[in-house]
Design a protein around this motif. Structure first.
Motif, PDB file in Angstrom:
ATOM      1  N   ARG A  60       6.768  -7.203   1.585  1.00 29.03           N
ATOM      2  CA  ARG A  60       5.518  -6.669   1.032  1.00 29.03           C
ATOM      3  C   ARG A  60       5.523  -5.139   1.048  1.00 29.03           C
ATOM      4  NH1 ARG A  60       3.157 -11.012   3.802  1.00 29.03           N
ATOM      5  NH2 ARG A  60       2.649  -9.700   5.573  1.00 29.03           N
ATOM      6  N   ARG A  61       5.975  -4.568   2.150  1.00 22.66           N
ATOM      7  CA  ARG A  61       6.033  -3.108   2.280  1.00 22.66           C
ATOM      8  C   ARG A  61       6.975  -2.516   1.221  1.00 22.66           C
ATOM      9  NH1 ARG A  61       7.938  -2.020   7.632  1.00 22.66           N
ATOM     10  NH2 ARG A  61       5.911  -2.793   8.288  1.00 22.66           N
ATOM     11  N   ALA A  62       8.107  -3.137   1.014  1.00 22.19           N
ATOM     12  CA  ALA A  62       9.064  -2.642   0.018  1.00 22.19           C
ATOM     13  C   ALA A  62       8.485  -2.713  -1.395  1.00 22.19           C
ATOM     14  CB  ALA A  62      10.355  -3.446   0.104  1.00 22.19           C
ATOM     15  N   ILE A  63       7.778  -3.800  -1.691  1.00 20.85           N
ATOM     16  CA  ILE A  63       7.177  -3.933  -3.022  1.00 20.85           C
ATOM     17  C   ILE A  63       6.100  -2.878  -3.228  1.00 20.85           C
ATOM     18  CG2 ILE A  63       5.749  -5.439  -4.476  1.00 20.85           C
ATOM     19  CD1 ILE A  63       7.409  -7.804  -3.303  1.00 20.85           C
ATOM     20  N   LYS A  64       5.290  -2.628  -2.211  1.00 22.67           N
ATOM     21  CA  LYS A  64       4.261  -1.595  -2.315  1.00 22.67           C
ATOM     22  C   LYS A  64       4.878  -0.220  -2.546  1.00 22.67           C
ATOM     23  CE  LYS A  64       0.464  -3.729   0.157  1.00 22.67           C
ATOM     24  NZ  LYS A  64      -0.516  -3.606   1.214  1.00 22.67           N
ATOM     25  N   GLN A  65       6.006   0.062  -1.896  1.00 24.24           N
ATOM     26  CA  GLN A  65       6.683   1.338  -2.090  1.00 24.24           C
ATOM     27  C   GLN A  65       7.185   1.457  -3.529  1.00 24.24           C
ATOM     28  OE1 GLN A  65       9.670   1.528   0.992  1.00 24.24           O
ATOM     29  NE2 GLN A  65       8.271   2.465   2.450  1.00 24.24           N
ATOM     30  N   CYS A  66       7.647   0.359  -4.090  1.00 24.24           N
ATOM     31  CA  CYS A  66       8.117   0.381  -5.481  1.00 24.24           C
ATOM     32  C   CYS A  66       6.992   0.671  -6.460  1.00 24.24           C
ATOM     33  CB  CYS A  66       8.792  -0.940  -5.852  1.00 24.24           C
ATOM     34  SG  CYS A  66      10.443  -1.077  -5.189  1.00 24.24           S
ATOM     35  N   GLU A  67       5.784   0.251  -6.135  1.00 29.29           N
ATOM     36  CA  GLU A  67       4.648   0.533  -7.005  1.00 29.29           C
ATOM     37  C   GLU A  67       4.405   2.031  -7.097  1.00 29.29           C
ATOM     38  OE1 GLU A  67       1.437  -1.674  -5.256  1.00 29.29           O
ATOM     39  OE2 GLU A  67       1.963  -3.503  -6.324  1.00 29.29           O
ATOM     40  N   VAL A  68       4.719   2.755  -6.048  1.00 32.36           N
ATOM     41  CA  VAL A  68       4.477   4.200  -6.014  1.00 32.36           C
ATOM     42  C   VAL A  68       5.704   4.969  -6.483  1.00 32.36           C
ATOM     43  CG1 VAL A  68       3.969   6.151  -4.493  1.00 32.36           C
ATOM     44  CG2 VAL A  68       2.827   3.956  -4.131  1.00 32.36           C
TER      45      VAL A  68
END
Length: 70
Positions: A60-68
């Motif tokens: 989840r953390r990695a996906i959120k970072q990709c959004e930014v």
């Protein structure tokens, strides 16, 4: 639990809970449908993630970072 994300009329991503050799996984896989048939078929493109809270938190953390960043 199964969640489908429609990409096109002929492609979708399916997120589902699976079990293999007694272990639980979250499976994220791309499916396709031929122009001649209504049946959806899985591709080899996908990943099975261990259903471990610590691992899922990192994903989840990695996906959120990709959004930014991505």
């Amino acid at each position: 639990m199964t969640i489908e994300i429609q990409l096109t009329d002929f492609q979708k991503i399916v997120v589902s809970e699976t079990e293999f050799e007694g272990k639980a996984y979250v499976d994220v896989r791309r499916f396709y449908r031929t122009k001649n048939g209504p049946e959806w078929r899985p591709t080899q493109k996908g990943i099975s993630i261990p259903k471990d809270p610590a691992v899922l938190k990192q994903v989840r953390r990695a996906i959120k970072q990709c959004e930014v960043v991505c």
